[in-house]
Design a protein around this motif. Sequence first.
Motif, PDB file in Angstrom:
ATOM      1  N   GLY A 111       0.908  -1.112   0.083  1.00  0.00           N
ATOM      2  CA  GLY A 111       0.111  -0.006   0.001  1.00  0.00           C
ATOM      3  C   GLY A 111       1.004   1.421   0.018  1.00  0.00           C
ATOM      4  N   ASN A 112       0.386   2.469   0.131  1.00  0.00           N
ATOM      5  CA  ASN A 112       0.973   3.763   0.500  1.00  0.00           C
ATOM      6  C   ASN A 112       1.963   3.449   1.493  1.00  0.00           C
ATOM      7  N   PHE A 113       2.941   4.397   1.510  1.00  0.00           N
ATOM      8  CA  PHE A 113       4.039   4.406   2.439  1.00  0.00           C
ATOM      9  C   PHE A 113       3.339   5.122   3.635  1.00  0.00           C
ATOM     10  N   HIS A 114       3.105   6.210   3.577  1.00  0.00           N
ATOM     11  CA  HIS A 114       2.676   6.605   4.919  1.00  0.00           C
ATOM     12  C   HIS A 114       1.540   6.120   5.619  1.00  0.00           C
ATOM     13  N   GLU A 115       0.605   5.390   4.854  1.00  0.00           N
ATOM     14  CA  GLU A 115      -0.550   4.566   5.465  1.00  0.00           C
ATOM     15  C   GLU A 115       0.201   3.528   6.277  1.00  0.00           C
ATOM     16  N   ILE A 116       1.101   2.828   5.696  1.00  0.00           N
ATOM     17  CA  ILE A 116       1.632   1.550   6.420  1.00  0.00           C
ATOM     18  C   ILE A 116       2.323   1.831   7.659  1.00  0.00           C
ATOM     19  N   PHE A 117       3.014   2.817   7.638  1.00  0.00           N
ATOM     20  CA  PHE A 117       3.797   3.462   8.765  1.00  0.00           C
ATOM     21  C   PHE A 117       3.297   4.524   9.908  1.00  0.00           C
ATOM     22  N   ASN A 118       1.858   5.051   9.222  1.00  0.00           N
ATOM     23  CA  ASN A 118       1.242   5.877  10.006  1.00  0.00           C
ATOM     24  C   ASN A 118       2.094   7.353  10.304  1.00  0.00           C
ATOM     25  N   LEU A 119       2.802   7.618   8.951  1.00  0.00           N
ATOM     26  CA  LEU A 119       3.407   8.852   8.906  1.00  0.00           C
ATOM     27  C   LEU A 119       2.624   9.897   8.111  1.00  0.00           C
ATOM     28  N   THR A 120       2.991  10.984   8.035  1.00  0.00           N
ATOM     29  CA  THR A 120       2.486  12.116   7.319  1.00  0.00           C
ATOM     30  C   THR A 120       2.918  11.974   5.796  1.00  0.00           C
ATOM     31  N   GLU A 121       2.247  12.672   5.101  1.00  0.00           N
ATOM     32  CA  GLU A 121       2.452  12.350   3.603  1.00  0.00           C
ATOM     33  C   GLU A 121       3.705  12.900   2.878  1.00  0.00           C
ATOM     34  N   ASN A 122       4.208  13.733   3.716  1.00  0.00           N
ATOM     35  CA  ASN A 122       5.519  14.307   3.391  1.00  0.00           C
ATOM     36  C   ASN A 122       6.865  13.418   3.416  1.00  0.00           C
ATOM     37  N   GLU A 123       6.451  12.255   4.537  1.00  0.00           N
ATOM     38  CA  GLU A 123       7.553  11.490   4.471  1.00  0.00           C
ATOM     39  C   GLU A 123       7.626  10.287   3.408  1.00  0.00           C
ATOM     40  N   ARG A 124       8.693  10.298   2.985  1.00  0.00           N
ATOM     41  CA  ARG A 124       8.772   9.304   1.683  1.00  0.00           C
ATOM     42  C   ARG A 124      10.257   8.869   1.815  1.00  0.00           C
ATOM     43  N   PRO A 125      10.549   7.438   1.233  1.00  0.00           N
ATOM     44  CA  PRO A 125      11.780   7.327   1.455  1.00  0.00           C
ATOM     45  C   PRO A 125      12.796   8.018   0.339  1.00  0.00           C
ATOM     46  N   LEU A 126      14.181   8.031   1.051  1.00  0.00           N
ATOM     47  CA  LEU A 126      15.034   8.781   0.014  1.00  0.00           C
ATOM     48  C   LEU A 126      15.335   8.171  -1.446  1.00  0.00           C
ATOM     49  N   ALA A 127      15.942   8.936  -2.135  1.00  0.00           N
ATOM     50  CA  ALA A 127      16.065   8.440  -3.534  1.00  0.00           C
ATOM     51  C   ALA A 127      17.081   7.050  -3.627  1.00  0.00           C
ATOM     52  N   VAL A 128      18.029   7.055  -2.487  1.00  0.00           N
ATOM     53  CA  VAL A 128      18.976   5.874  -2.413  1.00  0.00           C
ATOM     54  C   VAL A 128      18.295   4.636  -2.102  1.00  0.00           C
ATOM     55  N   CYS A 129      17.297   4.718  -1.137  1.00  0.00           N
ATOM     56  CA  CYS A 129      16.610   3.612  -0.844  1.00  0.00           C
ATOM     57  C   CYS A 129      15.142   3.548  -1.226  1.00  0.00           C
ATOM     58  N   GLU A 130      14.876   3.969  -2.392  1.00  0.00           N
ATOM     59  CA  GLU A 130      13.487   4.095  -2.701  1.00  0.00           C
ATOM     60  C   GLU A 130      12.747   2.699  -2.848  1.00  0.00           C
TER      61      GLU A 130
END
Length: 604
Positions: free
Chosen positions: A471-490
């Motif tokens: 699923g969506n990244f912020h929904e799985i970890f209960n974070l804000t929508e601005n939090e996303r993986p860095l480009a190195v560890c996408e």
Amino acid sequence: MRVGPDLRSGDPERHVRVKQRSSVLNMLRRLDKIRFRGHKRDDFLDLVESPNASDTECSDEIPLKVPRTSPRDSEELRDPAGPGTLIMATGVQDFNRTEYDRLNEIKGHLEIALLEKHFLQEELRKLREETNAEMLRQELDRERQRRLELEQKVQEVLKARTEEQTAQQPPKGQAQANNGAERRSQGLSSRLQKWFYERFGEYVEDFRFQPEENTVETEEPLSARRLTENMRRLKRGAKPVTNFVKNLSALSDWYSVYTSAIAFTVYMNAVWHGWAIPLFLFLAILRLSLNYLIARGWRIQWSIVPEVSEPMEPPKEDLTVSEKFQLVLDVAQKAQNLFGKMADILEKIKNLFMWVQPEITQKLYVALWAAFLASCFFPYRLVGLAVGLYAGIKFFLIDFIFKRCPRLRAKYDTPYIIWKSLPTDPQLKERSSAAVSRRLQTTSSRSYVPSTPAGLGKEEDAGRFHSTKKGNFHEIFNLTENERPLAVCENGWRCCLINRDRKMPTDYIRNGVLYVTENYLCFESSKSGSSKRNKVIKLVDITDIQKYKVLSVLPGSGMGIAVSTPSTQKPLVFGAMVHRDEAFETIFSQYIKITSAAASGGDS
């Protein structure tokens, strides 16, 4: 008193004894005849050892007939007053015992005869089954019929020949002369065949065709000692080739100015006068002569580059587990690099001829056509002179300049440019995957552009639509929508989380993927149905981060990262990471960035 006259006479008892003895002897003779008809007794098993002996055959009892005594004899035996009573009683007992023993012997002979009969029947049955007498009879009848047919045909042919001979019979003198000539010709032909076979028979036998034998080679089991020995053998076997290549590169690099100058002048003079091939043959003969002298014990060094003898370490007999593992890893690394280089060369050659890059293969195509036309219209001596002069100038002068000036080589050295631009198969796969990802990105950007609000920027849009497998990244970890993986560890790093504070095996080790955002370190468990088993750690809360080695027995620096936080008694370990160094550098740099930003904000 009654006993006296009977004993005196002694005739009746003697007569009875003689009759019994003669009957026993006749029976024994008959049994011997029966027993010696077949095999001897020693060729068969005993009664106890025979497996096919039935209970009825072994347990047949023959009733024993004991001679009855008359009342007179009993009275005589009971009468103590009669003369010779003790002697008579002992004689009767001995007679009874000997008769009983003989009857037992007869019984044993009968049992042996029955067993022999049983075994002979079994052997006869087996022989009948093996031989198949009926089949043999049928084949014999067929052969007889064939023989009769052949005899009839032979007789017919003989009759026809005799008729022809009688019809065309020459006179006697002529017949004798013909017979002598035929005998001479037959003797001469037989002698000629014998001489030919003696001289060339072995060579004729060599050309006889035989089926090929498919032999399967046995593979040796894996051994650390055998592996190191094979690597050393390969290194020693490739040493002459590597030394030859080093000497050629030293000539091209003008390592020894005098040697390179002499070689250049001799080569150009030989090519100009058409002696290039004799020059190479003379150098090969000279090399073999020097090798012969070296093998005889002469100390001769004929190399431009001085040879450096590497010390050979004697192989250790007893190795520990860690040393064996490290040895296998070293040999596997060398083999991997060697096979990789060989595969790159072969793949580049294959791609050059398979038109993988048409602009490169087109140059080779034009060069081959030019060489073909030149060989058709110009004499071979002129073509050889041109090729030899170009090779000498290219090897001794142009390569020397290109090696000293890399920029000129990258611009004007055509063979070098073609070889470097040829792709390998992994490079082709990367290019195809990159092209597919670009197409997907263009299609996704086109489909998502009208759905994004006007106030959101590109970064917020990318973070909004980033998702994992579940699923969506912020929904799985209960974070804000601005939090996303860095480009190195996408795509994350595959690893296992080792939480040594937990005691249950299911909670102690979890397999999953590790992500790094701007402010968090996120671990997504692969077997979790909900977000309870996932782990989210703030980078600010980390007290210590360092590289970790899970198993101290294995060589190397390990494949884990240990992270300490105030909420855990023991540090959390992210182990079994293939790209451990890349992950550590990314996490540590982001951690330093966050802590320095927090420290500067607190100071202000």
